[in-house]
Design a protein around this motif. Structure first.
Motif, PDB file in Angstrom:
ATOM      1  N   ASN A  41     -12.331  -5.955   0.598  1.00  0.00           N
ATOM      2  CA  ASN A  41     -12.507  -6.020  -0.253  1.00  0.00           C
ATOM      3  C   ASN A  41     -12.332  -6.767  -1.104  1.00  0.00           C
ATOM      4  OD1 ASN A  41     -14.105  -4.257   0.278  1.00  0.00           O
ATOM      5  ND2 ASN A  41     -12.518  -2.314  -0.774  1.00  0.00           N
ATOM      6  N   ILE A  42     -10.511  -7.193  -0.500  1.00  0.00           N
ATOM      7  CA  ILE A  42     -10.195  -8.512  -1.794  1.00  0.00           C
ATOM      8  C   ILE A  42     -10.320 -10.028  -1.101  1.00  0.00           C
ATOM      9  CG2 ILE A  42      -7.854  -9.225  -1.475  1.00  0.00           C
ATOM     10  CD1 ILE A  42      -6.734  -6.408  -0.783  1.00  0.00           C
ATOM     11  N   ARG A  43     -10.894  -9.793   0.009  1.00  0.00           N
ATOM     12  CA  ARG A  43     -11.504 -11.078   0.303  1.00  0.00           C
ATOM     13  C   ARG A  43     -12.517 -11.270  -0.955  1.00  0.00           C
ATOM     14  NH1 ARG A  43     -11.293 -14.201   5.098  1.00  0.00           N
ATOM     15  NH2 ARG A  43     -13.124 -15.635   5.196  1.00  0.00           N
TER      16      ARG A  43
ATOM     17  N   ARG B 229       3.470   6.035  -2.874  1.00  0.00           N
ATOM     18  CA  ARG B 229       4.320   6.970  -2.947  1.00  0.00           C
ATOM     19  C   ARG B 229       4.079   6.690  -4.441  1.00  0.00           C
ATOM     20  NH1 ARG B 229       6.291  10.096   0.566  1.00  0.00           N
ATOM     21  NH2 ARG B 229       6.079   9.647   2.937  1.00  0.00           N
TER      22      ARG B 229
ATOM     23  N   TYR C 116       0.893  -1.329   0.323  1.00  0.00           N
ATOM     24  CA  TYR C 116       0.121  -0.012   0.017  1.00  0.00           C
ATOM     25  C   TYR C 116       0.855   1.218   0.133  1.00  0.00           C
ATOM     26  CZ  TYR C 116      -3.464   3.632   1.594  1.00  0.00           C
ATOM     27  OH  TYR C 116      -4.004   5.035   1.391  1.00  0.00           O
ATOM     28  N   ASN C 117       2.357   1.079   0.915  1.00  0.00           N
ATOM     29  CA  ASN C 117       2.238   2.342   0.787  1.00  0.00           C
ATOM     30  C   ASN C 117       3.987   3.013  -0.447  1.00  0.00           C
ATOM     31  OD1 ASN C 117       2.477   3.950   3.712  1.00  0.00           O
ATOM     32  ND2 ASN C 117       2.011   2.439   4.239  1.00  0.00           N
TER      33      ASN C 117
ATOM     34  N   ALA D  42       8.820  10.473   6.305  1.00  0.00           N
ATOM     35  CA  ALA D  42       8.327  10.171   5.691  1.00  0.00           C
ATOM     36  C   ALA D  42       7.971   8.811   6.316  1.00  0.00           C
ATOM     37  CB  ALA D  42       8.436   9.929   4.264  1.00  0.00           C
ATOM     38  N   LYS D  43       6.468   8.836   6.865  1.00  0.00           N
ATOM     39  CA  LYS D  43       6.163   7.584   7.627  1.00  0.00           C
ATOM     40  C   LYS D  43       5.337   7.079   7.419  1.00  0.00           C
ATOM     41  CE  LYS D  43       8.052   9.741  12.110  1.00  0.00           C
ATOM     42  NZ  LYS D  43       7.263  10.526  13.365  1.00  0.00           N
ATOM     43  N   PRO D  44       5.100   5.266   7.121  1.00  0.00           N
ATOM     44  CA  PRO D  44       4.139   5.052   7.119  1.00  0.00           C
ATOM     45  C   PRO D  44       2.561   4.943   6.851  1.00  0.00           C
ATOM     46  CG  PRO D  44       5.337   3.213   8.211  1.00  0.00           C
ATOM     47  CD  PRO D  44       6.196   4.664   8.235  1.00  0.00           C
ATOM     48  N   LYS D  45       2.066   4.871   6.462  1.00  0.00           N
ATOM     49  CA  LYS D  45       0.831   5.179   6.178  1.00  0.00           C
ATOM     50  C   LYS D  45       0.071   4.174   6.381  1.00  0.00           C
ATOM     51  CE  LYS D  45      -3.336   7.382   3.695  1.00  0.00           C
ATOM     52  NZ  LYS D  45      -4.371   7.897   3.423  1.00  0.00           N
ATOM     53  N   PRO D  46      -0.552   3.878   7.625  1.00  0.00           N
ATOM     54  CA  PRO D  46      -2.035   2.496   7.236  1.00  0.00           C
ATOM     55  C   PRO D  46      -2.425   2.401   6.114  1.00  0.00           C
ATOM     56  CG  PRO D  46      -2.626   4.847   9.989  1.00  0.00           C
ATOM     57  CD  PRO D  46      -1.657   5.058   8.742  1.00  0.00           C
ATOM     58  N   VAL D  47      -2.904   1.069   6.172  1.00  0.00           N
ATOM     59  CA  VAL D  47      -3.374   0.262   5.182  1.00  0.00           C
ATOM     60  C   VAL D  47      -4.393   0.868   5.333  1.00  0.00           C
ATOM     61  CG1 VAL D  47      -3.889  -1.801   3.530  1.00  0.00           C
ATOM     62  CG2 VAL D  47      -1.335  -1.105   4.544  1.00  0.00           C
ATOM     63  N   PRO D  48      -5.749   1.265   4.538  1.00  0.00           N
ATOM     64  CA  PRO D  48      -7.505   1.475   4.929  1.00  0.00           C
ATOM     65  C   PRO D  48      -8.043   0.047   5.384  1.00  0.00           C
ATOM     66  CG  PRO D  48      -6.692   2.179   3.209  1.00  0.00           C
ATOM     67  CD  PRO D  48      -5.826   1.618   3.593  1.00  0.00           C
TER      68      PRO D  48
ATOM     69  N   ALA E 261     -13.483 -10.075  -3.413  1.00  0.00           N
ATOM     70  CA  ALA E 261     -13.326 -10.112  -5.236  1.00  0.00           C
ATOM     71  C   ALA E 261     -11.966 -12.043  -5.245  1.00  0.00           C
ATOM     72  CB  ALA E 261     -11.558  -9.754  -5.350  1.00  0.00           C
TER      73      ALA E 261
ATOM     74  N   GLN F 184       7.760  17.065   3.597  1.00  0.00           N
ATOM     75  CA  GLN F 184       6.962  16.148   2.766  1.00  0.00           C
ATOM     76  C   GLN F 184       6.317  16.104   1.645  1.00  0.00           C
ATOM     77  OE1 GLN F 184       6.923  12.958   3.607  1.00  0.00           O
ATOM     78  NE2 GLN F 184       8.551  13.646   4.984  1.00  0.00           N
TER      79      GLN F 184
ATOM     80  N   HIS G 259     -10.438  -1.499   5.265  1.00  0.00           N
ATOM     81  CA  HIS G 259     -11.394  -1.638   5.040  1.00  0.00           C
ATOM     82  C   HIS G 259     -10.913  -2.664   3.480  1.00  0.00           C
ATOM     83  CE1 HIS G 259     -11.687   1.699   2.475  1.00  0.00           C
ATOM     84  NE2 HIS G 259     -11.303   0.681   1.672  1.00  0.00           N
ATOM     85  N   LEU G 260      -9.976  -2.366   2.895  1.00  0.00           N
ATOM     86  CA  LEU G 260      -8.402  -3.580   1.894  1.00  0.00           C
ATOM     87  C   LEU G 260      -9.542  -5.040   1.848  1.00  0.00           C
ATOM     88  CD1 LEU G 260      -7.772  -1.638  -0.136  1.00  0.00           C
ATOM     89  CD2 LEU G 260      -6.379  -1.286   0.493  1.00  0.00           C
ATOM     90  N   TRP G 261      -9.368  -5.509   3.195  1.00  0.00           N
ATOM     91  CA  TRP G 261      -9.146  -6.825   3.343  1.00  0.00           C
ATOM     92  C   TRP G 261     -10.292  -7.234   3.359  1.00  0.00           C
ATOM     93  CZ3 TRP G 261      -7.145 -10.648   2.070  1.00  0.00           C
ATOM     94  CH2 TRP G 261      -7.158 -12.684   2.475  1.00  0.00           C
TER      95      TRP G 261
END
Ligand SMILES: [Zn+2]
Lengths: 185, 162
Positions: B67-69, A37, A32-33, B55-61, B71, A120, B63-65
């Motif tokens: 949606n994938i499940r 990016r 995702y990250n 630049a810190k990682p953004k949490p994965v939304p 699909a 950023q 609901h995404l899992w």
């Protein structure tokens, strides 16, 4: 990205969705990250992430464990994200959301927050001036912390090309930063 | 390549990324102690790296899992619906009642019915002729016998097949 136990890979390849969820948990932050990016937009990043995991699920049986699973995921992610970026129109590419900037700000420190948000936004603007290949190389190295060998595997390029791309990307960023030091982004 | 160029080449890649060997690392460090131009480049590169470190990682939304499940499950269902194999398709090609076959079959049945009707009619006519002769003698009404003619159609067709 953490390593994934072989039995989880095997059960996922056999169609076990719970095992596949374990793979998702271990790799989705990377996918995702990087997508975020490269595509610079959270809706696109979600689309790329879903696409990547559908590809992983479909091809897990034929993956055959000949290469490292991590490298395979890196490669699918990078290819899918770059293709998505190329396919999206110029207009869409400029439609950037700054969620990723705002959400990563430290709490209770407004002045640092503003500084960070500025830097950023500046980083994103600088990265956007690079070709997707150079940008991806730099993201994998500086943000995801991949080694040269891992980047070479992810992008399917020789080690020497990795070093050349990183060097060129850094030179380009320095030149950009010096050319427009005060321009707001 | 001049010494500075060589060092700067390493500075922007292997040395900076800790991918160089101990010997290269040492020679860069020694050069940096005495060359301000290369030292300046190193500081700029460090400042650039700081930008990335912010630049810190953004949490994965979340609901995404889901949606994938969904699909994946949808795709599985699609795959489970049997697709006719080559044998199945060949069989269909030969035995399926395609429009031309259906038309030919209908025309054939019409011919059968007409033939049966003609046959029955001929039989009835000869019967009627006999009846008329008999009526002429016994004085029966012919109109009462019309229903009989129609009912007799079935017998006519059966006879045609026999
Ligand atoms: Zn020098």
């Amino acid at each position: 990205m953490n390593d994934i136990a072989p039995d989880i890979l095997e059960r996922s390849a056999a169609g076990n969705l719970d095992a596949f969820e374990e793979i998702y948990k271990a790799t989705s932050s990377f996918v995702y990250n990087v997508a975020l990016r490269v595509t610079r937009n959270s809706a696109n990043a979600e689309e790329v992430t879903q696409d990547v995991f559908m590809k992983i699920y479909r091809n897990l049986k034929s993956f055959g464990f000949r290469s490292s699973f991590k490298t395979w995921v890196y490669r699918i992610t990078v290819n899918t994200a770059i293709n998505h970026y190329r396919k999206s129109g110029k207009e869409e590419r400029s439609r950037v959301d700054y969620d990723n900037v705002i959400e990563t700000l430290p709490d209770n420190r407004p002045e640092t927050a503003i500084e960070q948000s500025d830097s950023q936004a500046r980083l994103n603007a600088l990265l956007d001036r690079l070709s997707p290949e150079h940008k991806t190389c730099l993201i994998l190295r500086e943000i995801e912390g991949l080694s040269y060998a891992e980047i070479a595997g992810a992008l399917n390029i020789p080690l020497n090309t990795v070093r050349t791309r990183l060097k060129r990307a850094r030179q380009a960023l320095l030149a950009e930063a010096e050319r427009r030091p005060d321009e707001p982004v | 390549m001049s010494r500075c160029k060589e060092i700067q080449d390493l500075l922007q890649a292997e040395y900076f990324d800790r991918e160089s060997g101990p010997k290269e690392e040492q020679s860069v460090q020694e050069h940096l102690k005495q060359c301000s131009a290369c030292g300046t480049l190193e500081k700029k590169l460090q400042a650039q790296r700081l930008l990335f470190q912010g630049a810190k990682p953004k949490p994965v939304p979340a609901h995404l899992w889901g949606n994938i499940r969904d699909a994946i499950i949808a795709q599985r269902l699609e795959e489970e619906t049997p697709v006719p194999g080559i044998l199945e398709r060949l069989k269909n090609l030969v035995f399926l009642r395609r429009p031309a076959m259906v038309l030919a079959a209908s025309v054939f049945s019409v011919v059968l019915v007409v033939a049966a009707l003609v046959n029955a009619n001929l039989q009835n006519q000869s019967a009627l002729r006999k009846l008329s002769a008999a009526e002429g003698i016994a004085g029966y009404s012919l109109s009462a016998k019309n229903g009989y003619t129609i009912d007799d159609l079935g017998t006519g067709i059966e006879e045609y097949f026999l």
